[in-house]
Design a protein around this motif. Sequence first.
Motif, short mmCIF file in Angstrom:
data_model
loop_
_atom_site.label_atom_id
_atom_site.label_comp_id
_atom_site.label_asym_id
_atom_site.label_seq_id
_atom_site.Cartn_x
_atom_site.Cartn_y
_atom_site.Cartn_z
N ASP A 80 0.80 -1.18 -0.07
CA ASP A 80 0.06 0.08 0.08
C ASP A 80 0.93 1.20 -0.08
O ASP A 80 2.12 1.14 0.04
N MET A 81 0.43 2.38 -0.08
CA MET A 81 1.18 3.58 -0.24
C MET A 81 1.63 4.06 0.95
O MET A 81 2.70 5.02 0.93
N THR A 82 1.28 3.47 2.02
CA THR A 82 2.11 3.94 3.46
C THR A 82 3.47 3.47 3.34
O THR A 82 4.30 3.98 4.02
N GLN A 83 3.72 2.58 2.27
CA GLN A 83 5.36 1.99 2.34
C GLN A 83 6.12 3.17 1.33
O GLN A 83 7.27 2.85 1.75
N SER A 96 0.18 5.87 -6.43
CA SER A 96 -1.21 5.79 -6.18
C SER A 96 -1.19 4.23 -6.10
O SER A 96 -0.46 3.42 -6.42
N GLU A 97 -2.39 3.69 -5.41
CA GLU A 97 -2.72 2.55 -5.28
C GLU A 97 -3.01 1.74 -6.57
O GLU A 97 -2.56 0.54 -6.84
N ALA A 98 -3.52 2.56 -7.46
CA ALA A 98 -3.44 1.96 -8.93
C ALA A 98 -2.36 1.62 -9.47
O ALA A 98 -2.06 0.58 -10.33
N GLU A 99 -1.28 2.31 -9.49
CA GLU A 99 0.21 2.17 -9.83
C GLU A 99 0.67 1.08 -9.26
O GLU A 99 1.45 0.11 -9.69
N LEU A 100 0.58 0.87 -7.87
CA LEU A 100 1.00 -0.42 -7.05
C LEU A 100 0.27 -1.73 -7.45
O LEU A 100 1.06 -2.76 -7.04
N ASN A 101 -0.69 -1.48 -8.21
CA ASN A 101 -1.19 -2.91 -8.79
C ASN A 101 -0.28 -3.62 -9.70
O ASN A 101 -0.44 -4.77 -9.83
#
Length: 457
Positions: A160-163, A170-175
């Motif tokens: 998640d983005m807290t990391q 964004s979370e979408a990019e983290l997908n």
Amino acid sequence: MKDTAPSLTSVKPAGRKFTGTDRRAPLRGGLQGCGEYGAGQTAGRFYPIACVALEVTQRCNLDCTLCYLSDRAEMTYDPPLSVLFARLATIHSHYGPGVSVQLTGGDPTLRKVEDLETLCREIKRLGMRSCLMTNGIRASRAFLIRLAAAGLDDVAFHVDMTQERKGFASEAELNTVRRAYIRRTRGLGLRVLFNTTVFGDNFDELPSLARFLRDRPEVAFVSFQMQADTGRGLLRERPDAITQDSVIRAIEAGYETPMHFDTASVGHSKCNRYASVVTAGGRAVSVLSAKQLTHKVMAALEQADESADGHIDIRDSVRRLVRRNPLLALRAGVHLLGRVLRLGSGLLRGPVRRQSVFIHNFMAADALEEDRCASCVFMVATANGPLSMCVHNAQRDQHLATPERIDGPTGPSWWNAAVPRLSGGPDLPDLNDPALAPLKRLKGQMRALRRTQKDAS
């Protein structure tokens, strides 16, 4: 780190050591004592504890803006295998076979893979389940192949983005990261879980993230963990907009279906909310839409239980239910078939899979509630036995500095995380003064403070 009320040091659901014939009785009693043992409660009815965390290191290769470790946790040393084996034996003595043991930290992948293989084999030998809790950075395909061969059952990726992973806004990019992690597990026989911290900066993305996870048939379990001031990190109090109800609405918007989080319970309702869905081809439907029927089936399964170790064997209980109450079994089967058929065109586009969805609401370190601690289903293995996760977080430094006696073939020895090796006696130093610690071994607010002081000088 904030201190908790001294009275809560005596709240040790962990200390609920098995002494009778039913390992579920202590947890059941805790839930009954706070009015949480209703018809839909699974904890204490089907199992004596949901899971126990075995912290194999305090080290981590990230510095999240929200973290349950303390600022000084990484000043400590990794426990040797002898200590971890002793804690596994204690977990087994409390809860028996079948319990899920989470290999966690810090990030457990910073330990040698050989150590984790050894732990997986021991967990398997004791008849318990093993789960690797990791941010995934070092959990390569080769790493996971070795652990799967050693008996690892589950792998839980926290993304998640807290990391603050570099290159992702964004979370979408983290997908992209989530997809890569899923690919690493294919064909290994591992149950795949994903954890996400829900906080102010990603709350608006929660529906789209839920939809992404819904559409991953490889993912069996999804956990959304609400922001809480549990330990270190730069973020503190949770925004008012983030509540259990608002998170439920956001998740249901993503799954595009009502999910009936009020049908079945896993522990205290303020701590955990649970839903079960079946998915196929980009669609999802709740399995628990018939509340009364679900409760009747749960009661019948409990009555059909003939286990002696505290964990109900659901498959055996279902077989006995079919023999003893075929009409109820038929009603349940028809209901389940009806729910699957509601997937409609999704059945033509993808495999049917069941997915568990959790919302976890951890308590702030300075706002522990005694009834929730006393009915906790999420424990941490410590030198003094399993302890409620939220209590442990609030007292982490105290537990890390507690000497632990290990009885070995050559006599007793002592372990204390503040020193690098086993010693001959219990009189060991506490954690070092953080002001004397090297900057690289500090995280969270303490690291930020030291940087400020260094810049000022």
